[in-house]
Design a protein around this motif. Structure first.
Motif, PDB file in Angstrom:
ATOM      1  N   PHE A  89       0.836  -1.196   0.000  1.00  0.00           N
ATOM      2  CA  PHE A  89       0.000   0.000   0.000  1.00  0.00           C
ATOM      3  C   PHE A  89       0.874   1.251   0.000  1.00  0.00           C
ATOM      4  O   PHE A  89       1.813   1.382   0.787  1.00  0.00           O
ATOM      5  CB  PHE A  89      -0.907   0.030   1.227  1.00  0.00           C
ATOM      6  N   LYS A  90       0.574   2.147  -0.889  1.00  0.00           N
ATOM      7  CA  LYS A  90       1.265   3.429  -0.950  1.00  0.00           C
ATOM      8  C   LYS A  90       0.218   4.521  -1.132  1.00  0.00           C
ATOM      9  O   LYS A  90      -0.747   4.352  -1.877  1.00  0.00           O
ATOM     10  CB  LYS A  90       2.255   3.468  -2.123  1.00  0.00           C
ATOM     11  N   ILE A  91       0.428   5.633  -0.416  1.00  0.00           N
ATOM     12  CA  ILE A  91      -0.524   6.730  -0.589  1.00  0.00           C
ATOM     13  C   ILE A  91      -0.353   7.313  -1.991  1.00  0.00           C
ATOM     14  O   ILE A  91       0.718   7.253  -2.585  1.00  0.00           O
ATOM     15  CB  ILE A  91      -0.330   7.820   0.484  1.00  0.00           C
ATOM     16  N   LYS A  92      -1.444   7.847  -2.503  1.00  0.00           N
ATOM     17  CA  LYS A  92      -1.443   8.433  -3.843  1.00  0.00           C
ATOM     18  C   LYS A  92      -1.752   9.922  -3.719  1.00  0.00           C
ATOM     19  O   LYS A  92      -2.905  10.331  -3.795  1.00  0.00           O
ATOM     20  CB  LYS A  92      -2.484   7.740  -4.722  1.00  0.00           C
ATOM     21  N   PRO A  93      -0.723  10.735  -3.525  1.00  0.00           N
ATOM     22  CA  PRO A  93      -0.952  12.176  -3.330  1.00  0.00           C
ATOM     23  C   PRO A  93      -1.563  12.833  -4.565  1.00  0.00           C
ATOM     24  O   PRO A  93      -1.182  12.542  -5.696  1.00  0.00           O
ATOM     25  CB  PRO A  93       0.453  12.727  -3.062  1.00  0.00           C
ATOM     26  N   GLU A  94      -2.526  13.695  -4.326  1.00  0.00           N
ATOM     27  CA  GLU A  94      -3.104  14.498  -5.402  1.00  0.00           C
ATOM     28  C   GLU A  94      -3.561  15.824  -4.817  1.00  0.00           C
ATOM     29  O   GLU A  94      -3.786  15.950  -3.616  1.00  0.00           O
ATOM     30  CB  GLU A  94      -4.277  13.776  -6.066  1.00  0.00           C
ATOM     31  N   LYS A  95      -3.689  16.818  -5.677  1.00  0.00           N
ATOM     32  CA  LYS A  95      -4.136  18.130  -5.240  1.00  0.00           C
ATOM     33  C   LYS A  95      -5.640  18.104  -4.998  1.00  0.00           C
ATOM     34  O   LYS A  95      -6.417  17.772  -5.893  1.00  0.00           O
ATOM     35  CB  LYS A  95      -3.788  19.176  -6.305  1.00  0.00           C
ATOM     36  N   ILE A  96      -6.050  18.451  -3.772  1.00  0.00           N
ATOM     37  CA  ILE A  96      -7.463  18.379  -3.386  1.00  0.00           C
ATOM     38  C   ILE A  96      -7.910  19.753  -2.902  1.00  0.00           C
ATOM     39  O   ILE A  96      -7.313  20.325  -1.985  1.00  0.00           O
ATOM     40  CB  ILE A  96      -7.670  17.349  -2.256  1.00  0.00           C
ATOM     41  N   MET A  97      -8.950  20.290  -3.504  1.00  0.00           N
ATOM     42  CA  MET A  97      -9.497  21.576  -3.081  1.00  0.00           C
ATOM     43  C   MET A  97     -10.317  21.376  -1.803  1.00  0.00           C
ATOM     44  O   MET A  97     -11.189  20.507  -1.748  1.00  0.00           O
ATOM     45  CB  MET A  97     -10.377  22.178  -4.175  1.00  0.00           C
ATOM     46  N   VAL A  98     -10.027  22.163  -0.802  1.00  0.00           N
ATOM     47  CA  VAL A  98     -10.731  22.027   0.478  1.00  0.00           C
ATOM     48  C   VAL A  98     -12.217  22.329   0.312  1.00  0.00           C
ATOM     49  O   VAL A  98     -13.069  21.681   0.928  1.00  0.00           O
ATOM     50  CB  VAL A  98     -10.101  22.946   1.544  1.00  0.00           C
ATOM     51  N   MET A  99     -12.532  23.294  -0.546  1.00  0.00           N
ATOM     52  CA  MET A  99     -13.940  23.626  -0.776  1.00  0.00           C
ATOM     53  C   MET A  99     -14.694  22.450  -1.391  1.00  0.00           C
ATOM     54  O   MET A  99     -15.881  22.228  -1.082  1.00  0.00           O
ATOM     55  CB  MET A  99     -14.046  24.857  -1.692  1.00  0.00           C
ATOM     56  N   ASP A 100     -14.026  21.660  -2.231  1.00  0.00           N
ATOM     57  CA  ASP A 100     -14.652  20.469  -2.803  1.00  0.00           C
ATOM     58  C   ASP A 100     -14.995  19.459  -1.703  1.00  0.00           C
ATOM     59  O   ASP A 100     -16.038  18.792  -1.751  1.00  0.00           O
ATOM     60  CB  ASP A 100     -13.730  19.817  -3.840  1.00  0.00           C
ATOM     61  N   LEU A 101     -14.110  19.342  -0.719  1.00  0.00           N
ATOM     62  CA  LEU A 101     -14.370  18.451   0.417  1.00  0.00           C
ATOM     63  C   LEU A 101     -15.597  18.929   1.180  1.00  0.00           C
ATOM     64  O   LEU A 101     -16.449  18.121   1.579  1.00  0.00           O
ATOM     65  CB  LEU A 101     -13.163  18.424   1.350  1.00  0.00           C
ATOM     66  N   PHE A 102     -15.701  20.245   1.375  1.00  0.00           N
ATOM     67  CA  PHE A 102     -16.848  20.806   2.090  1.00  0.00           C
ATOM     68  C   PHE A 102     -18.153  20.460   1.369  1.00  0.00           C
ATOM     69  O   PHE A 102     -19.117  19.994   1.991  1.00  0.00           O
ATOM     70  CB  PHE A 102     -16.695  22.319   2.205  1.00  0.00           C
ATOM     71  N   HIS A 103     -18.191  20.667   0.070  1.00  0.00           N
ATOM     72  CA  HIS A 103     -19.416  20.374  -0.691  1.00  0.00           C
ATOM     73  C   HIS A 103     -19.733  18.870  -0.680  1.00  0.00           C
ATOM     74  O   HIS A 103     -20.906  18.478  -0.608  1.00  0.00           O
ATOM     75  CB  HIS A 103     -19.276  20.879  -2.122  1.00  0.00           C
ATOM     76  N   HIS A 104     -18.702  18.050  -0.739  1.00  0.00           N
ATOM     77  CA  HIS A 104     -18.893  16.595  -0.701  1.00  0.00           C
ATOM     78  C   HIS A 104     -19.592  16.182   0.590  1.00  0.00           C
ATOM     79  O   HIS A 104     -20.576  15.416   0.574  1.00  0.00           O
ATOM     80  CB  HIS A 104     -17.535  15.895  -0.823  1.00  0.00           C
ATOM     81  N   PHE A 105     -19.101  16.684   1.721  1.00  0.00           N
ATOM     82  CA  PHE A 105     -19.673  16.276   3.008  1.00  0.00           C
ATOM     83  C   PHE A 105     -21.004  16.951   3.283  1.00  0.00           C
ATOM     84  O   PHE A 105     -21.861  16.383   3.957  1.00  0.00           O
ATOM     85  CB  PHE A 105     -18.680  16.559   4.133  1.00  0.00           C
ATOM     86  N   LYS A 106     -21.188  18.154   2.774  1.00  0.00           N
ATOM     87  CA  LYS A 106     -22.479  18.828   2.950  1.00  0.00           C
ATOM     88  C   LYS A 106     -23.581  18.033   2.255  1.00  0.00           C
ATOM     89  O   LYS A 106     -24.695  17.902   2.785  1.00  0.00           O
ATOM     90  CB  LYS A 106     -22.419  20.244   2.380  1.00  0.00           C
ATOM     91  N   GLU A 107     -23.253  17.479   1.098  1.00  0.00           N
ATOM     92  CA  GLU A 107     -24.232  16.653   0.377  1.00  0.00           C
ATOM     93  C   GLU A 107     -24.402  15.298   1.066  1.00  0.00           C
ATOM     94  O   GLU A 107     -25.527  14.823   1.231  1.00  0.00           O
ATOM     95  CB  GLU A 107     -23.760  16.446  -1.066  1.00  0.00           C
ATOM     96  N   LYS A 108     -23.297  14.690   1.493  1.00  0.00           N
ATOM     97  CA  LYS A 108     -23.368  13.360   2.112  1.00  0.00           C
ATOM     98  C   LYS A 108     -24.175  13.386   3.404  1.00  0.00           C
ATOM     99  O   LYS A 108     -24.927  12.455   3.705  1.00  0.00           O
ATOM    100  CB  LYS A 108     -21.965  12.836   2.387  1.00  0.00           C
ATOM    101  N   TYR A 109     -24.030  14.460   4.193  1.00  0.00           N
ATOM    102  CA  TYR A 109     -24.690  14.541   5.500  1.00  0.00           C
ATOM    103  C   TYR A 109     -25.950  15.401   5.467  1.00  0.00           C
ATOM    104  O   TYR A 109     -26.453  15.801   6.523  1.00  0.00           O
ATOM    105  CB  TYR A 109     -23.713  15.082   6.542  1.00  0.00           C
TER     106      TYR A 109
END
Length: 244
Positions: A89-109
């Motif tokens: 197992f190796k982590i796969k770093p990628e550029k992630i927008m924090v605002m995208d994370l916010f929208h993802h969880f706002k929809e999920k919850y």
């Protein structure tokens, strides 16, 4: 010699932590499974032997459903962790927008937030980003936010806050719910921490935060928790901004 001794000591401590984690994982899976299937078997036998009325049988079903959901979550968490332990197992770093994370969880919850009338806000730079493994980061934030919703009072707010400096990003989940006594904080990532019911009677799994700590380590990050009873909890995840 001292450097070699220190390195050996760190390896020993890491192995001891891994053994403790695995033993705790086995204990939780064993205990929870026995409890759920034992209750399920008892209920079936009670119906067969007519020692329980149909009315009482249906009254007990919501509790069985709750126990089954808790066990399913434990299995899912265990599966997520196991994926990082076998093979290469190796982590796969990628550029992630924090605002995208916010929208993802706002929809999920969305449903849980609506049920408790909780407002979910973003605080920080809408263009902020972090470079890390998306699956690990989303798992970690998911478990932190799940707890924030679980222990928030109806009508409270929850914030996803971002603070960035030259080399790192601090992503915090801030709630104003039940919080916890400071004496429990040193044991929050161990198996000795008591389980608390959420403000709507939600049950804790008791495993998620242990896996969260493991995943944060894989991300080469850090996690910090500040909490006070009846005032709320702030959980901050510190991760690198750039790939090195």
């Amino acid at each position: 010699m001292n450097d070699l001794s220190n390195e050996l000591q760190l390896k020993i401590e890491r192995l001891e932590n891994e053994i403790s984690f695995k033993n705790g994982l086995i204990s939780i899976l064993s205990h929870d499974s026995k409890e759920m299937f034992g209750n399920f078997l008892w209920l079936i036998e009670a119906v067969e032997e007519k020692t329980i009325s149909e009315e009482d049988f249906f009254k007990l079903l919501p509790q069985l459903k709750c126990d089954a959901q808790k066990n399913l979550q434990t299995i899912q968490d265990s599966t997520s962790w196991l994926k990082t332990q076998y093979g290469e197992f190796k982590i796969k770093p990628e550029k992630i927008m924090v605002m995208d994370l916010f929208h993802h969880f706002k929809e999920k919850y969305a449903l849980q937030l609506k049920e408790k009338n909780i407002k979910f806000h973003f605080k920080g730079d809408p263009n902020a980003f972090v470079t890390t493994d998306r699956l690990l980061l989303q798992y970690v934030l998911d478990k932190i936010l799940n707890n924030a919703v679980k222990y928030s009072f109806p009508g409270n707010d929850i914030h996803l806050q971002e603070v960035t400096d030259d080399h790192q990003v601090i992503i915090s989940v801030i709630d104003f719910g039940t919080g916890m006594n400071e004496k429990y904080l040193p044991e929050i990532f161990t198996y000795g921490t008591p389980l608390f019911l959420g403000t709507a009677g939600e049950k804790g799994v008791g495993l998620s935060l242990k896996i969260v700590k493991n995943f944060v380590s894989l991300m080469h990050g850090n996690i910090q928790i500040v909490s006070a009873e009846n005032k709320g909890t702030t959980v901050s995840l510190v991760v690198r901004k750039f790939i090195e």
